[in-house]
Design an enzyme around this catalytic site. Structure first.
Site, PDB file in Angstrom:
ATOM      1  N   ASN A   9       0.989  -0.979  -0.014  1.00 46.66           N
ATOM      2  CA  ASN A   9      -0.052  -0.036   0.154  1.00 46.66           C
ATOM      3  C   ASN A   9       0.817   1.180   0.075  1.00 46.66           C
ATOM      4  O   ASN A   9       1.455   1.690   1.120  1.00 46.66           O
ATOM      5  CB  ASN A   9      -0.923  -0.215   1.189  1.00 46.66           C
ATOM      6  CG  ASN A   9      -1.766   1.236   1.561  1.00 46.66           C
ATOM      7  OD1 ASN A   9      -1.833   1.979   0.482  1.00 46.66           O
ATOM      8  ND2 ASN A   9      -2.456   1.393   2.489  1.00 46.66           N
ATOM      9  N   LYS A  11       0.065   4.111  -0.299  1.00 48.31           N
ATOM     10  CA  LYS A  11      -0.554   5.584   0.176  1.00 48.31           C
ATOM     11  C   LYS A  11      -0.275   6.613  -0.654  1.00 48.31           C
ATOM     12  O   LYS A  11      -0.093   6.616  -1.832  1.00 48.31           O
ATOM     13  CB  LYS A  11       0.016   5.798   1.940  1.00 48.31           C
ATOM     14  CG  LYS A  11      -0.241   4.360   2.419  1.00 48.31           C
ATOM     15  CD  LYS A  11       0.059   4.660   3.907  1.00 48.31           C
ATOM     16  CE  LYS A  11      -0.001   3.457   4.722  1.00 48.31           C
ATOM     17  NZ  LYS A  11      -0.296   3.532   6.111  1.00 48.31           N
ATOM     18  N   HIS A  97      -9.451   1.591   4.990  1.00 48.18           N
ATOM     19  CA  HIS A  97      -8.446   1.870   5.442  1.00 48.18           C
ATOM     20  C   HIS A  97      -8.616   2.766   6.795  1.00 48.18           C
ATOM     21  O   HIS A  97      -9.438   3.707   6.501  1.00 48.18           O
ATOM     22  CB  HIS A  97      -7.172   2.420   4.574  1.00 48.18           C
ATOM     23  CG  HIS A  97      -5.978   2.424   5.405  1.00 48.18           C
ATOM     24  ND1 HIS A  97      -5.618   3.206   5.904  1.00 48.18           N
ATOM     25  CD2 HIS A  97      -4.884   1.302   4.992  1.00 48.18           C
ATOM     26  CE1 HIS A  97      -4.433   2.860   6.377  1.00 48.18           C
ATOM     27  NE2 HIS A  97      -3.796   1.789   5.790  1.00 48.18           N
ATOM     28  N   GLU A  99      -6.904   5.112   7.612  1.00 50.95           N
ATOM     29  CA  GLU A  99      -6.707   6.401   7.323  1.00 50.95           C
ATOM     30  C   GLU A  99      -7.982   7.074   6.505  1.00 50.95           C
ATOM     31  O   GLU A  99      -8.010   8.352   6.567  1.00 50.95           O
ATOM     32  CB  GLU A  99      -5.563   6.388   6.399  1.00 50.95           C
ATOM     33  CG  GLU A  99      -4.216   6.212   7.323  1.00 50.95           C
ATOM     34  CD  GLU A  99      -2.900   5.671   6.821  1.00 50.95           C
ATOM     35  OE1 GLU A  99      -2.938   5.605   5.525  1.00 50.95           O
ATOM     36  OE2 GLU A  99      -2.176   5.245   7.514  1.00 50.95           O
ATOM     37  N   GLU A 164      -5.643  -4.658  10.558  1.00 50.71           N
ATOM     38  CA  GLU A 164      -4.636  -3.353  10.862  1.00 50.71           C
ATOM     39  C   GLU A 164      -4.722  -2.626  12.153  1.00 50.71           C
ATOM     40  O   GLU A 164      -5.676  -1.922  12.197  1.00 50.71           O
ATOM     41  CB  GLU A 164      -4.502  -2.567   9.958  1.00 50.71           C
ATOM     42  CG  GLU A 164      -4.303  -3.004   8.356  1.00 50.71           C
ATOM     43  CD  GLU A 164      -3.710  -2.212   7.556  1.00 50.71           C
ATOM     44  OE1 GLU A 164      -2.364  -2.358   6.970  1.00 50.71           O
ATOM     45  OE2 GLU A 164      -4.324  -1.204   7.270  1.00 50.71           O
ATOM     46  N   GLY A 170       2.532   2.237  10.800  1.00 51.99           N
ATOM     47  CA  GLY A 170       3.202   3.341  10.445  1.00 51.99           C
ATOM     48  C   GLY A 170       4.494   3.851  11.784  1.00 51.99           C
ATOM     49  O   GLY A 170       4.880   4.996  11.924  1.00 51.99           O
ATOM     50  N   SER A 209       3.178  -1.967  10.386  1.00 59.47           N
ATOM     51  CA  SER A 209       4.705  -2.181  10.725  1.00 59.47           C
ATOM     52  C   SER A 209       5.263  -3.448  10.547  1.00 59.47           C
ATOM     53  O   SER A 209       6.108  -4.043  11.113  1.00 59.47           O
ATOM     54  CB  SER A 209       4.802  -1.570  12.303  1.00 59.47           C
ATOM     55  OG  SER A 209       4.521  -0.381  12.245  1.00 59.47           O
TER      56      SER A 209
END
Ligand code: PGA
Length: 249
Positions: A9, A11, A97, A99, A164, A170, A209
């Protein structure tokens, strides 16, 4: 059980020059050391789909996107339809996701509608679920995941689920193998409860991560069918190591 699936991904990263270099390094790496036992996909930003798709022609790497709209076409300025993604060569789309849930207020119902539209267009949705640090601290992980599964996955779902934990994305702090095993086991049980027989074989990815150092232990956890990789997917050497760490690679 199906092959492990490793998804990159990207991003909001990727201009023509670095996308080209990254894809070439990945494809060269897989030519030098094939990983026929692993399904690999990369999900660049929309603007890079055509370029990356052309670089992946004849390569053992599928193309995916990071979101889509629920409608087939029409007055939705700035949005991209599932059919536009298949037309650009995408086979997968990441949906829900954390985000997007955070930045765009996406709720489970939004995600579910997108999943239906994506599947109708022939895409394989990769649906992300995961608890925040606060929810984890207050012991709500299972109830949050239970609601996300119920709310985000439509009847007859045949896509991929990505677990996730939001606090692991991250941060360089992946969940421990014990925690992943317990939580993914819970997700499997929920999938079987919701989808009966087909819930037993739906792929569940872990994301948060994942890197070259921890991939080997994460990818061999029971019920973990692959990884959704953010930061490390931008570094071809690290991404290749993750792919090669998958069982059966
Ligand atoms: P990360 O991101 O690997 O950089 O933690 C994973 C993701 O958000 O999909």
């Amino acid at each position: 059980m199906s092959k492990p699936l490793v998804v990159g991904n990207w991003k909001m990263n990727g201009l023509r020059a670095d996308s080209t270099a990254r894809v070439k390094a990945l494809v060269d790496g897989l030519r030098a050391q094939p990983a026929a036992g692993v399904d690999v996909a990369i999900c660049p930003p929309f603007t890079q789909l055509a370029l990356v798709g052309s670089l992946l022609e004849d390569a053992p790497v599928a193309l995916g996107a990071q979101d889509c709209h629920k409608a087939e076409r029409g007055a939705h300025t700035g949005d991209i339809s599932p059919e536009m993604l298949t037309d650009a060569g995408a086979a997968y789309v990441i949906l829900g996701h954390s985000e997007r849930r955070r930045d765009h207020g996406e709720i489970d119902e939004t995600v579910r509608e997108k999943v239906v539209a994506a599947a109708k267009a022939g895409l394989t949705p990769i649906v992300c679920i995961g608890e925040t640090e606060d929810q984890r601290q207050s012991g709500e992980t299972e109830s949050v995941l239970g609601w996300q599964i119920k709310g985000s996955l439509p009847d007859g779902f045949t896509g991929v689920v990505a677990y996730e934990p939001v606090w692991a994305i991250g941060t360089g702090l992946a969940a421990t193998s014990e925690d992943i095993e317990a939580t993914v086991g819970f997700i499997r049980a929920e999938l079987v409860r919701q989808f009966n027989e087909s819930g037993k074989t739906l792929r569940i990815l872990y994301g948060g991560s994942v890197d070259a150092g921890n991939a080997g232990s994460i990818l061999t956890i029971p019920n973990v069918g692959g990884a959704l990789v953010g930061g490390a997917s931008l570094k071809p050497d690290a991404f290749l190591s993750i792919i090669h760490a998958a069982p059966g690679a």
